[in-house]
Design a protein around this motif. Structure first.
Motif, PDB file in Angstrom:
ATOM      1  N   VAL A 118       8.637  10.468   1.618  1.00 29.60           N
ATOM      2  CA  VAL A 118       9.151   9.473   2.562  1.00 29.60           C
ATOM      3  C   VAL A 118       8.155   8.326   2.627  1.00 29.60           C
ATOM      4  O   VAL A 118       6.979   8.543   2.951  1.00 29.60           O
ATOM      5  CB  VAL A 118       9.345  10.080   3.960  1.00 29.60           C
ATOM      6  CG1 VAL A 118       9.940   9.040   4.918  1.00 29.60           C
ATOM      7  CG2 VAL A 118      10.228  11.317   3.903  1.00 29.60           C
ATOM      8  N   PRO A 119       8.564   7.104   2.320  1.00 25.21           N
ATOM      9  CA  PRO A 119       7.634   5.975   2.442  1.00 25.21           C
ATOM     10  C   PRO A 119       7.052   5.897   3.856  1.00 25.21           C
ATOM     11  O   PRO A 119       7.782   5.998   4.846  1.00 25.21           O
ATOM     12  CB  PRO A 119       8.511   4.757   2.121  1.00 25.21           C
ATOM     13  CG  PRO A 119       9.627   5.311   1.285  1.00 25.21           C
ATOM     14  CD  PRO A 119       9.888   6.682   1.830  1.00 25.21           C
ATOM     15  N   TRP A 120       5.731   5.707   3.934  1.00 23.62           N
ATOM     16  CA  TRP A 120       5.109   5.686   5.245  1.00 23.62           C
ATOM     17  C   TRP A 120       5.597   4.528   6.101  1.00 23.62           C
ATOM     18  O   TRP A 120       5.655   4.634   7.334  1.00 23.62           O
ATOM     19  CB  TRP A 120       3.590   5.654   5.134  1.00 23.62           C
ATOM     20  CG  TRP A 120       2.966   5.806   6.492  1.00 23.62           C
ATOM     21  CD1 TRP A 120       2.471   4.821   7.291  1.00 23.62           C
ATOM     22  CD2 TRP A 120       2.842   7.017   7.235  1.00 23.62           C
ATOM     23  NE1 TRP A 120       2.034   5.342   8.485  1.00 23.62           N
ATOM     24  CE2 TRP A 120       2.252   6.693   8.473  1.00 23.62           C
ATOM     25  CE3 TRP A 120       3.171   8.341   6.976  1.00 23.62           C
ATOM     26  CZ2 TRP A 120       1.990   7.655   9.452  1.00 23.62           C
ATOM     27  CZ3 TRP A 120       2.898   9.297   7.943  1.00 23.62           C
ATOM     28  CH2 TRP A 120       2.315   8.949   9.157  1.00 23.62           C
ATOM     29  N   GLN A 149       1.476  16.206   3.507  1.00 25.67           N
ATOM     30  CA  GLN A 149       0.390  15.370   2.990  1.00 25.67           C
ATOM     31  C   GLN A 149       0.752  13.919   3.225  1.00 25.67           C
ATOM     32  O   GLN A 149       1.913  13.525   3.020  1.00 25.67           O
ATOM     33  CB  GLN A 149       0.205  15.635   1.492  1.00 25.67           C
ATOM     34  CG  GLN A 149      -0.815  14.760   0.788  1.00 25.67           C
ATOM     35  CD  GLN A 149      -0.930  15.117  -0.690  1.00 25.67           C
ATOM     36  OE1 GLN A 149      -0.385  16.118  -1.140  1.00 25.67           O
ATOM     37  NE2 GLN A 149      -1.630  14.292  -1.451  1.00 25.67           N
ATOM     38  N   VAL A 150      -0.197  13.129   3.637  1.00 24.46           N
ATOM     39  CA  VAL A 150      -0.021  11.678   3.737  1.00 24.46           C
ATOM     40  C   VAL A 150      -0.967  11.044   2.736  1.00 24.46           C
ATOM     41  O   VAL A 150      -2.172  11.283   2.767  1.00 24.46           O
ATOM     42  CB  VAL A 150      -0.290  11.172   5.160  1.00 24.46           C
ATOM     43  CG1 VAL A 150      -0.147   9.654   5.214  1.00 24.46           C
ATOM     44  CG2 VAL A 150       0.663  11.828   6.154  1.00 24.46           C
ATOM     45  N   THR A 151      -0.409  10.246   1.835  1.00 28.70           N
ATOM     46  CA  THR A 151      -1.206   9.684   0.752  1.00 28.70           C
ATOM     47  C   THR A 151      -1.538   8.228   1.002  1.00 28.70           C
ATOM     48  O   THR A 151      -0.925   7.554   1.837  1.00 28.70           O
ATOM     49  CB  THR A 151      -0.472   9.775  -0.595  1.00 28.70           C
ATOM     50  OG1 THR A 151       0.524   8.733  -0.665  1.00 28.70           O
ATOM     51  CG2 THR A 151       0.180  11.123  -0.798  1.00 28.70           C
ATOM     52  N   ASN A 152      -2.494   7.739   0.236  1.00 33.01           N
ATOM     53  CA  ASN A 152      -2.785   6.312   0.186  1.00 33.01           C
ATOM     54  C   ASN A 152      -2.370   5.716  -1.149  1.00 33.01           C
ATOM     55  O   ASN A 152      -2.859   4.652  -1.538  1.00 33.01           O
ATOM     56  CB  ASN A 152      -4.273   6.053   0.430  1.00 33.01           C
ATOM     57  CG  ASN A 152      -4.596   5.943   1.907  1.00 33.01           C
ATOM     58  OD1 ASN A 152      -3.807   5.405   2.675  1.00 33.01           O
ATOM     59  ND2 ASN A 152      -5.733   6.467   2.312  1.00 33.01           N
ATOM     60  N   VAL A 153      -1.504   6.389  -1.885  1.00 28.30           N
ATOM     61  CA  VAL A 153      -0.959   5.813  -3.109  1.00 28.30           C
ATOM     62  C   VAL A 153      -0.055   4.653  -2.713  1.00 28.30           C
ATOM     63  O   VAL A 153       0.870   4.814  -1.916  1.00 28.30           O
ATOM     64  CB  VAL A 153      -0.169   6.858  -3.914  1.00 28.30           C
ATOM     65  CG1 VAL A 153       0.428   6.223  -5.164  1.00 28.30           C
ATOM     66  CG2 VAL A 153      -1.062   8.033  -4.297  1.00 28.30           C
ATOM     67  N   ALA A 154      -0.331   3.481  -3.256  1.00 26.22           N
ATOM     68  CA  ALA A 154       0.416   2.262  -2.906  1.00 26.22           C
ATOM     69  C   ALA A 154       0.497   2.066  -1.392  1.00 26.22           C
ATOM     70  O   ALA A 154       1.578   2.009  -0.820  1.00 26.22           O
ATOM     71  CB  ALA A 154       1.824   2.294  -3.504  1.00 26.22           C
ATOM     72  N   PRO A 155      -0.658   1.957  -0.697  1.00 23.01           N
ATOM     73  CA  PRO A 155      -0.618   1.772   0.751  1.00 23.01           C
ATOM     74  C   PRO A 155       0.077   0.476   1.125  1.00 23.01           C
ATOM     75  O   PRO A 155       0.075  -0.503   0.376  1.00 23.01           O
ATOM     76  CB  PRO A 155      -2.100   1.748   1.133  1.00 23.01           C
ATOM     77  CG  PRO A 155      -2.811   1.334  -0.113  1.00 23.01           C
ATOM     78  CD  PRO A 155      -2.016   1.918  -1.237  1.00 23.01           C
ATOM     79  N   ALA A 183      -1.380   2.052   7.373  1.00 23.45           N
ATOM     80  CA  ALA A 183      -1.984   1.795   6.067  1.00 23.45           C
ATOM     81  C   ALA A 183      -1.718   2.869   5.022  1.00 23.45           C
ATOM     82  O   ALA A 183      -2.200   2.773   3.912  1.00 23.45           O
ATOM     83  CB  ALA A 183      -3.494   1.622   6.214  1.00 23.45           C
ATOM     84  N   TYR A 184      -0.957   3.896   5.342  1.00 20.49           N
ATOM     85  CA  TYR A 184      -0.748   4.970   4.391  1.00 20.49           C
ATOM     86  C   TYR A 184       0.320   4.597   3.364  1.00 20.49           C
ATOM     87  O   TYR A 184       0.992   3.577   3.483  1.00 20.49           O
ATOM     88  CB  TYR A 184      -0.351   6.251   5.122  1.00 20.49           C
ATOM     89  CG  TYR A 184      -1.289   6.651   6.236  1.00 20.49           C
ATOM     90  CD1 TYR A 184      -2.656   6.745   6.018  1.00 20.49           C
ATOM     91  CD2 TYR A 184      -0.811   6.925   7.516  1.00 20.49           C
ATOM     92  CE1 TYR A 184      -3.523   7.114   7.034  1.00 20.49           C
ATOM     93  CE2 TYR A 184      -1.668   7.292   8.540  1.00 20.49           C
ATOM     94  CZ  TYR A 184      -3.020   7.380   8.301  1.00 20.49           C
ATOM     95  OH  TYR A 184      -3.872   7.734   9.314  1.00 20.49           O
ATOM     96  N   GLY A 185       0.497   5.454   2.368  1.00 20.57           N
ATOM     97  CA  GLY A 185       1.472   5.197   1.316  1.00 20.57           C
ATOM     98  C   GLY A 185       2.778   5.934   1.513  1.00 20.57           C
ATOM     99  O   GLY A 185       3.848   5.347   1.574  1.00 20.57           O
TER     100      GLY A 185
END
Length: 405
Positions: free
Chosen positions: A43-45, A73-79, A90-92
């Motif tokens: 899901v996009p942040w 999990q919350v990623t920073n890929v493409a924040p 700011a998350y991805g």
């Protein structure tokens, strides 16, 4: 997993007053009758933040339809943005998984903010640079492990050092019998131990100068031109659900064309196959033929291996089932949805695909060992790979709805 993006369609219905929203409902759908274990829902942040303003990674709960709390999990890929005000923008993306049962085509989940802290979940996907072993790069999930080799391994050995020297961009396999992380432990145990099964599994796969399990090269119709060891690395996400990292390769000569490559690996928990996005950059020709390979002689030494090779044109796959004298049997496989054919050279069996400069080639690579107990025969390996190919061709789609309890 799937061919374009893991979740290719998302629509968001936001409540009239965003400040009143305190839950986000995620509905995942697909059109296969088969089971889809360990399906990763992404899901996009920006959509989470729109529905749950100020949501933070450490104050979040994800539940399935039965109310069970799910690891996430919350990623920073493409924040999406920086977050100077600390409001969680700011998350991805938000990731979690679901096991679709046979015939279950729809599943619903709820994402909510929590006053209580949510500690990290146990990692099931992991990747890291390994400076203590000649700059290997290693990765794993809960079912299989891999590694590949950096410039230090290719460097000449100083006189009398006994240093190993190997130039290859092939990919190695570490076969696991346990579902917990083993990369750190095996490197700590050392070479003489992880080449024997001491209960957790073993490194018994042969790479040498081959493509190993899923290395690439440029094919000119008669010869394969390959890069050297990876030159650079970058970890983008590191579990618990998914690890994402990139390896870069310096330019090499492919029949007069200078080519560079960046590989992005997506490693999801519960999957025997990893997704790889390779981007080749070159000047001159409008397109090149790239090959993704499997080593023709992948078995460990003195194993008297019997190797069955399957070229599955219907699923754009290449499979091996390798029966060894004392170390059990294993399968290796490649799926290339845009494959244009097959080839071979002295070291490798190959799947071919056309690529344009700067445009990614997406493919899947993986393996399984019968002693892990999940896939124990050639027919089961073929069935698994065929099922993965169908999942790739039939992606899960999501819709999002935000509202108050």
């Amino acid at each position: 997993m799937q061919a374009k993006t893991l979740l290719c369609a998302a629509s968001v219905l936001l409540c009239a007053n965003a400040g009143a929203c305190d839950r986000l409902t995620v509905t995942a759908r697909h059109d296969l009758d088969a089971a889809r274990p360990s399906e990763t829902i992404a899901v996009p942040w920006k959509d989470v933040n729109a529905a749950l303003p100020g949501a933070l990674i450490q104050h979040l709960v994800v539940k399935d339809a039965a109310g069970h709390v799910l690891p996430y999990q919350v990623t920073n890929v493409a924040p999406q943005a920086k977050d100077p005000d600390g409001v969680g923008i700011a998350y991805g993306e938000l990731l979690f998984q679901h096991d679709f049962a046979p015939g279950e085509k729809t599943a619903t989940f709820v994402v909510e903010k929590s006053d209580a802290l949510t500690p990290p979940f146990a990692p099931k996907a992991f990747a890291r640079y390994v400076p203590e072993r000649l700059d290997d790069f290693a990765w794993e999930n809960d079912v299989i492990g891999h590694r590949t080799y950096g410039p230090a391994l290719a460097a000449p050995a100083p006189a009398g050092s006994g240093k190993e020297v190997l130039e290859t961009s092939g990919l190695d396999i570490w076969f696991k019998r346990v579902d917990y992380p083993i990369v750190d432990r095996w490197y700590n145990k050392g070479h003489d131990h992880y080449h024997k099964d001491e209960g957790e599994g073993m490194d018994m796969y042969n790479v040498g100068h081959s493509r190993g399990a899923g290395g690439t090269g440029v094919w000119d119709g008669a010869r394969l031109y390959t890069s050297g060891n990876y030159a650079g690395w970058k970890v983008l996400a590191n579990g618990p659900v998914r690890a994402v990292f990139e390896l870069t390769y310096d330019a090499w000569d492919a029949a007069g064309v200078k080519v560079t490559e960046v590989k992005r690996f997506t490693v999801d928990a519960g999957h025997q196959l990893d997704r790889i996005d390779s981007t080749f950059t070159f000047a001159g020709p409008s397109a090149l033929t790239v090959a993704v390979g499997l080593n023709k002689t992948p078995a460990d030494k003195k194993q008297e291996a019997r190797i069955a090779l399957v070229r599955d044109g219907a699923d754009h796959a290449l499979l091996q089932w390798v029966e060894q004298a004392t170390n059990g049997a294993f399968g290796a496989a490649i799926i290339v949805p845009t494959a244009s054919g097959y080839a071979e050279d002295a070291l490798n069996d190959l799947v071919l695909a056309k690529v344009e400069s700067g445009k990614l080639l997406r493919y899947w690579v993986g393996a399984a060992w019968d002693r892990a107990g999940r896939i124990t025969s050639k027919s089961a390996w073929q069935a698994y790979v065929a099922a993965e190919a169908r999942r790739i061709a039939h992606p899960v789609q999501i819709t999002l709805a935000a509202g108050a309890n």
